[in-house]
Motif scaffolding. Structure first.
Motif, PDB file in Angstrom:
ATOM      1  N   VAL A 104       0.835  -1.199   0.000  1.00 46.31           N
ATOM      2  CA  VAL A 104       0.000   0.000   0.000  1.00 46.31           C
ATOM      3  C   VAL A 104       0.874   1.255   0.000  1.00 46.31           C
ATOM      4  O   VAL A 104       0.587   2.237  -0.692  1.00 46.31           O
ATOM      5  CB  VAL A 104      -0.933   0.001   1.221  1.00 46.31           C
ATOM      6  N   SER A 105       1.961   1.217   0.786  1.00 46.96           N
ATOM      7  CA  SER A 105       2.850   2.383   0.889  1.00 46.96           C
ATOM      8  C   SER A 105       3.559   2.677  -0.427  1.00 46.96           C
ATOM      9  O   SER A 105       3.860   3.831  -0.734  1.00 46.96           O
ATOM     10  CB  SER A 105       3.887   2.147   1.986  1.00 46.96           C
ATOM     11  N   SER A 107       2.372   2.100  -3.435  1.00 50.47           N
ATOM     12  CA  SER A 107       1.448   2.391  -4.528  1.00 50.47           C
ATOM     13  C   SER A 107       1.538   3.852  -4.950  1.00 50.47           C
ATOM     14  O   SER A 107       1.496   4.752  -4.107  1.00 50.47           O
ATOM     15  CB  SER A 107       0.007   2.084  -4.100  1.00 50.47           C
ATOM     16  N   PRO A 108       1.683   4.144  -6.250  1.00 52.09           N
ATOM     17  CA  PRO A 108       1.724   5.528  -6.719  1.00 52.09           C
ATOM     18  C   PRO A 108       0.433   6.286  -6.433  1.00 52.09           C
ATOM     19  O   PRO A 108       0.423   7.517  -6.442  1.00 52.09           O
ATOM     20  CB  PRO A 108       1.948   5.381  -8.231  1.00 52.09           C
ATOM     21  N   MET A 109      -0.666   5.564  -6.187  1.00 49.86           N
ATOM     22  CA  MET A 109      -1.938   6.225  -5.916  1.00 49.86           C
ATOM     23  C   MET A 109      -2.005   6.838  -4.526  1.00 49.86           C
ATOM     24  O   MET A 109      -2.852   7.676  -4.245  1.00 49.86           O
ATOM     25  CB  MET A 109      -3.101   5.239  -6.098  1.00 49.86           C
ATOM     26  N   ALA A 110      -1.126   6.402  -3.623  1.00 51.52           N
ATOM     27  CA  ALA A 110      -1.003   6.991  -2.283  1.00 51.52           C
ATOM     28  C   ALA A 110      -2.346   7.072  -1.556  1.00 51.52           C
ATOM     29  O   ALA A 110      -2.731   8.103  -1.026  1.00 51.52           O
ATOM     30  CB  ALA A 110      -0.387   8.381  -2.380  1.00 51.52           C
ATOM     31  N   ILE A 111      -3.068   5.952  -1.535  1.00 48.51           N
ATOM     32  CA  ILE A 111      -4.334   5.910  -0.806  1.00 48.51           C
ATOM     33  C   ILE A 111      -4.045   5.848   0.688  1.00 48.51           C
ATOM     34  O   ILE A 111      -3.306   4.989   1.149  1.00 48.51           O
ATOM     35  CB  ILE A 111      -5.176   4.691  -1.230  1.00 48.51           C
ATOM     36  N   LYS A 112      -4.607   6.760   1.441  1.00 53.57           N
ATOM     37  CA  LYS A 112      -4.363   6.790   2.881  1.00 53.57           C
ATOM     38  C   LYS A 112      -4.988   5.574   3.557  1.00 53.57           C
ATOM     39  O   LYS A 112      -6.014   5.060   3.121  1.00 53.57           O
ATOM     40  CB  LYS A 112      -4.927   8.077   3.486  1.00 53.57           C
ATOM     41  N   THR A 113      -4.349   5.134   4.636  1.00 56.85           N
ATOM     42  CA  THR A 113      -4.872   4.026   5.423  1.00 56.85           C
ATOM     43  C   THR A 113      -5.411   4.574   6.731  1.00 56.85           C
ATOM     44  O   THR A 113      -4.695   5.257   7.465  1.00 56.85           O
ATOM     45  CB  THR A 113      -3.780   2.983   5.709  1.00 56.85           C
ATOM     46  N   ILE A 118     -11.143   4.990  11.517  1.00 61.29           N
ATOM     47  CA  ILE A 118     -11.001   5.848  12.702  1.00 61.29           C
ATOM     48  C   ILE A 118      -9.549   6.283  12.936  1.00 61.29           C
ATOM     49  O   ILE A 118      -9.281   7.463  13.173  1.00 61.29           O
ATOM     50  CB  ILE A 118     -11.522   5.120  13.961  1.00 61.29           C
ATOM     51  N   ILE A 119      -8.603   5.329  12.881  1.00 61.54           N
ATOM     52  CA  ILE A 119      -7.221   5.579  13.280  1.00 61.54           C
ATOM     53  C   ILE A 119      -6.344   5.771  12.042  1.00 61.54           C
ATOM     54  O   ILE A 119      -6.140   4.824  11.271  1.00 61.54           O
ATOM     55  CB  ILE A 119      -6.670   4.409  14.124  1.00 61.54           C
ATOM     56  N   PRO A 120      -5.797   6.973  11.818  1.00 63.99           N
ATOM     57  CA  PRO A 120      -4.878   7.167  10.681  1.00 63.99           C
ATOM     58  C   PRO A 120      -3.625   6.315  10.866  1.00 63.99           C
ATOM     59  O   PRO A 120      -3.057   6.256  11.958  1.00 63.99           O
ATOM     60  CB  PRO A 120      -4.549   8.671  10.751  1.00 63.99           C
ATOM     61  N   TRP A 121      -3.194   5.667   9.799  1.00 65.30           N
ATOM     62  CA  TRP A 121      -2.033   4.782   9.874  1.00 65.30           C
ATOM     63  C   TRP A 121      -1.013   5.233   8.834  1.00 65.30           C
ATOM     64  O   TRP A 121      -1.335   5.383   7.658  1.00 65.30           O
ATOM     65  CB  TRP A 121      -2.453   3.342   9.614  1.00 65.30           C
ATOM     66  N   PRO A 122       0.250   5.465   9.242  1.00 67.45           N
ATOM     67  CA  PRO A 122       1.244   6.008   8.300  1.00 67.45           C
ATOM     68  C   PRO A 122       1.689   4.977   7.274  1.00 67.45           C
ATOM     69  O   PRO A 122       1.530   3.774   7.465  1.00 67.45           O
ATOM     70  CB  PRO A 122       2.404   6.393   9.228  1.00 67.45           C
ATOM     71  N   HIS A 123       2.274   5.473   6.197  1.00 71.73           N
ATOM     72  CA  HIS A 123       2.874   4.600   5.203  1.00 71.73           C
ATOM     73  C   HIS A 123       4.318   4.294   5.583  1.00 71.73           C
ATOM     74  O   HIS A 123       4.974   5.088   6.266  1.00 71.73           O
ATOM     75  CB  HIS A 123       2.838   5.257   3.824  1.00 71.73           C
ATOM     76  N   LEU A 124       4.814   3.168   5.133  1.00 68.58           N
ATOM     77  CA  LEU A 124       6.217   2.829   5.330  1.00 68.58           C
ATOM     78  C   LEU A 124       7.098   3.656   4.394  1.00 68.58           C
ATOM     79  O   LEU A 124       6.663   4.019   3.289  1.00 68.58           O
ATOM     80  CB  LEU A 124       6.443   1.342   5.060  1.00 68.58           C
ATOM     81  N   HIS A 133       5.789  -1.445  -6.075  1.00 67.42           N
ATOM     82  CA  HIS A 133       4.474  -1.919  -5.656  1.00 67.42           C
ATOM     83  C   HIS A 133       4.248  -3.353  -6.130  1.00 67.42           C
ATOM     84  O   HIS A 133       3.813  -4.218  -5.356  1.00 67.42           O
ATOM     85  CB  HIS A 133       3.396  -0.991  -6.209  1.00 67.42           C
ATOM     86  N   ASP A 134       4.570  -3.626  -7.401  1.00 72.91           N
ATOM     87  CA  ASP A 134       4.360  -4.966  -7.952  1.00 72.91           C
ATOM     88  C   ASP A 134       5.232  -6.000  -7.252  1.00 72.91           C
ATOM     89  O   ASP A 134       4.816  -7.159  -7.064  1.00 72.91           O
ATOM     90  CB  ASP A 134       4.653  -4.967  -9.454  1.00 72.91           C
ATOM     91  N   ALA A 135       6.447  -5.594  -6.858  1.00 75.49           N
ATOM     92  CA  ALA A 135       7.333  -6.526  -6.157  1.00 75.49           C
ATOM     93  C   ALA A 135       6.746  -6.917  -4.803  1.00 75.49           C
ATOM     94  O   ALA A 135       6.788  -8.098  -4.408  1.00 75.49           O
ATOM     95  CB  ALA A 135       8.708  -5.897  -5.971  1.00 75.49           C
ATOM     96  N   TRP A 136       6.186  -5.961  -4.089  1.00 81.43           N
ATOM     97  CA  TRP A 136       5.561  -6.259  -2.798  1.00 81.43           C
ATOM     98  C   TRP A 136       4.290  -7.083  -2.986  1.00 81.43           C
ATOM     99  O   TRP A 136       3.951  -7.904  -2.135  1.00 81.43           O
ATOM    100  CB  TRP A 136       5.252  -4.968  -2.046  1.00 81.43           C
ATOM    101  N   VAL A 137       3.596  -6.854  -4.083  1.00 81.85           N
ATOM    102  CA  VAL A 137       2.403  -7.666  -4.373  1.00 81.85           C
ATOM    103  C   VAL A 137       2.786  -9.136  -4.523  1.00 81.85           C
ATOM    104  O   VAL A 137       2.111 -10.036  -3.998  1.00 81.85           O
ATOM    105  CB  VAL A 137       1.698  -7.165  -5.658  1.00 81.85           C
TER     106      VAL A 137
END
Length: 426
Positions: A104-105, A107-113, A118-124, A133-137
């Motif tokens: 998720v972190s 991803s070029p789309m940078a969708i927030k988690t 309720i709880i904002p979660w940071p990206h790595l 992104h594809d490698a992590w997939v």
């Protein structure tokens, strides 16, 4: 001194994590289903994944803090395999959420988690690119296959073999009191309920209607709200014969154009778009409307509607926050959308076009809004029911910037579907 069972905290955490893993496996099989619940399933998948990551670290801490029961004696290869599967689970339980988080972190789309909305979660801090992104997939998928098709079957199969064939205490260390004989023991309720509840929940949660090609036909409830009841029609006897004559119209031009008050409880400002092929239905709940309209005095009529874009709702908090961000509506800089029209044309019975200008995302462009108008009269007041359906090209107004400007995930055309009920004095 040796202990016969794992401590109670480890036991309950074992079954909680087991249930969540099975739930995630079943939910994962449904992630690509193109229906209305697809986006919500992805967000829940992320939230549960982070939860499993945190619980796995707690479980590992308990494993180190409390003395574990001794290993069950057996052939060396069997004891080595048991240990490998045991630590393989820790690798998968921690590796799966981490690779999903990295995916998720990156991803070029940078969708927030936002965990559970309720709880904002940071990206790595990983590079954001399609290749990364594809490698992590790939890594995430391999670990998912490992736990689903290797670790779980081996773990469950070995446990049942120990319990039914070897008749030792392997399972009873996690389910105290579950004796090998008789096999039907009420303590089986813990593992059985865990598995069944996880499978059912994973199969049913956020199950939406199958995605279909959306037309501009309003939903039945909206149509019912906008429709005039038969009793109202019979009471006012609305027909072509009741329209004012040419002479009456000329006299009416000297009268003030009526001002209409919107009944928001019976009105809807809805839109339909799609994400990865699945329909997304949204709405705006906060708006102001200044409507001065007379079908017999179009040259003196006017409409001005101001929408508070922060009131957008698609029934998913994380998706709504994304729509409010700089990538879409950018409400921090442009919190309102405004439609103004002072030119109207009649195109048929009860059908009109408002030729106006729409201001959205800081850009103002000409925008024609076709609508159907039904007016009924009861006693001293009039009720107007308006339905308007039209397509808007979001890219014309810069809605969806950066990677979101691509139409691969979200189409350029957004369907607007408005139903307005308003009243005015005669």
């Amino acid at each position: 001194m040796s202990v016969e069972t794992y401590n109670r905290y480890s036991r309950w955490l074992h079954w909680l994590i087991a249930g969540l893993i099975i739930f995630m496996i079943v939910l994962g099989w449904r992630l690509e289903d193109e229906d209305a619940g697809r986006f919500a399933r992805f967000q829940l998948h992320k939230s549960i994944g982070i939860t499993i990551l945190i619980l796995s670290f707690i479980r590992l801490g308990l494993r180190l803090a409390y003395k574990a029961p001794p290993e069950v004696e057996g052939p060396k290869w069997q004891m080595a395999a048991a240990k490998a599967v045991h630590w393989g689970f820790y690798v998968a339980m921690i590796g799966l959420p981490l690779t999903g988080w990295a995916m998720v972190s990156a991803s070029p789309m940078a969708i927030k988690t936002v965990l559970y909305g309720i709880i904002p979660w940071p990206h790595l801090p990983v590079p954001a690119s399609e290749q990364t992104h594809d490698a992590w997939v790939v890594a995430h998928g391999l670990l998912a296959k490992l736990i689903t098709y290797v670790l779980i079957p081996l773990h469950v199969g070995a446990a049942l073999k120990h319990h039914v064939i070897d008749k030792d205490n392997t399972i009873t260390r996690m389910v105290p009191g579950l004796t090998p004989v008789p096999l039907l023991n009420w303590r089986w309720i813990v593992p059985v309920v865990t598995v069944v509840a996880a499978v059912v929940a994973g199969a049913l949660v956020f199950r939406g209607e199958k995605a279909t090609k959306t037309t501009l036909t309003p939903a039945a409830p909206m149509a019912q709200e906008a429709a005039v009841s038969e009793s109202e029609i019979s009471a006012v006897a609305v027909s072509e014969a009741t329209l004012p004559s040419a002479s009456a119209a000329s006299t009416q031009t000297t009268m003030a154009v009526p001002t209409w008050t919107v009944n928001k409880s019976a009105s809807r400002l809805n839109f339909v778009t799609a994400f990865q092929g699945a329909d997304i239905n949204g709405r705006f709940s906060d708006y102001k409307a200044d409507i001065r309209f007379d079908p017999e005095s179009l040259d003196r009529s006017s409409i001005r509607v101001v929408i508070n874009l922060a009131s957008v709702s698609t029934d998913d908090a994380e998706r709504d926050n994304t729509l409010k961000s700089e990538s879409f509506f950018n409400i921090a800089a442009h919190p309102k959308a405004t439609f103004e029209a002072k030119s109207f044309a009649k195109t048929g019975d009860d059908k009109f076009i408002a030729k106006g200008r729409l201001t959205l995302n800081g850009q103002t462009k000409p925008f024609d809004l076709p609508f159907t108008l039904k007016i009924t009269e009861i006693n001293a007041s009039r009720t107007a029911n308006v339905t308007a359906r039209v397509e808007l090209d979001r890219l014309d107004f810069g809605v969806g910037s950066g990677d979101w400007a691509s139409t691969d995930q979200i189409p350029a055309k957004v369907k607007l579907d408005f139903t307005i009920r308003a009243t005015a004095l005669k």
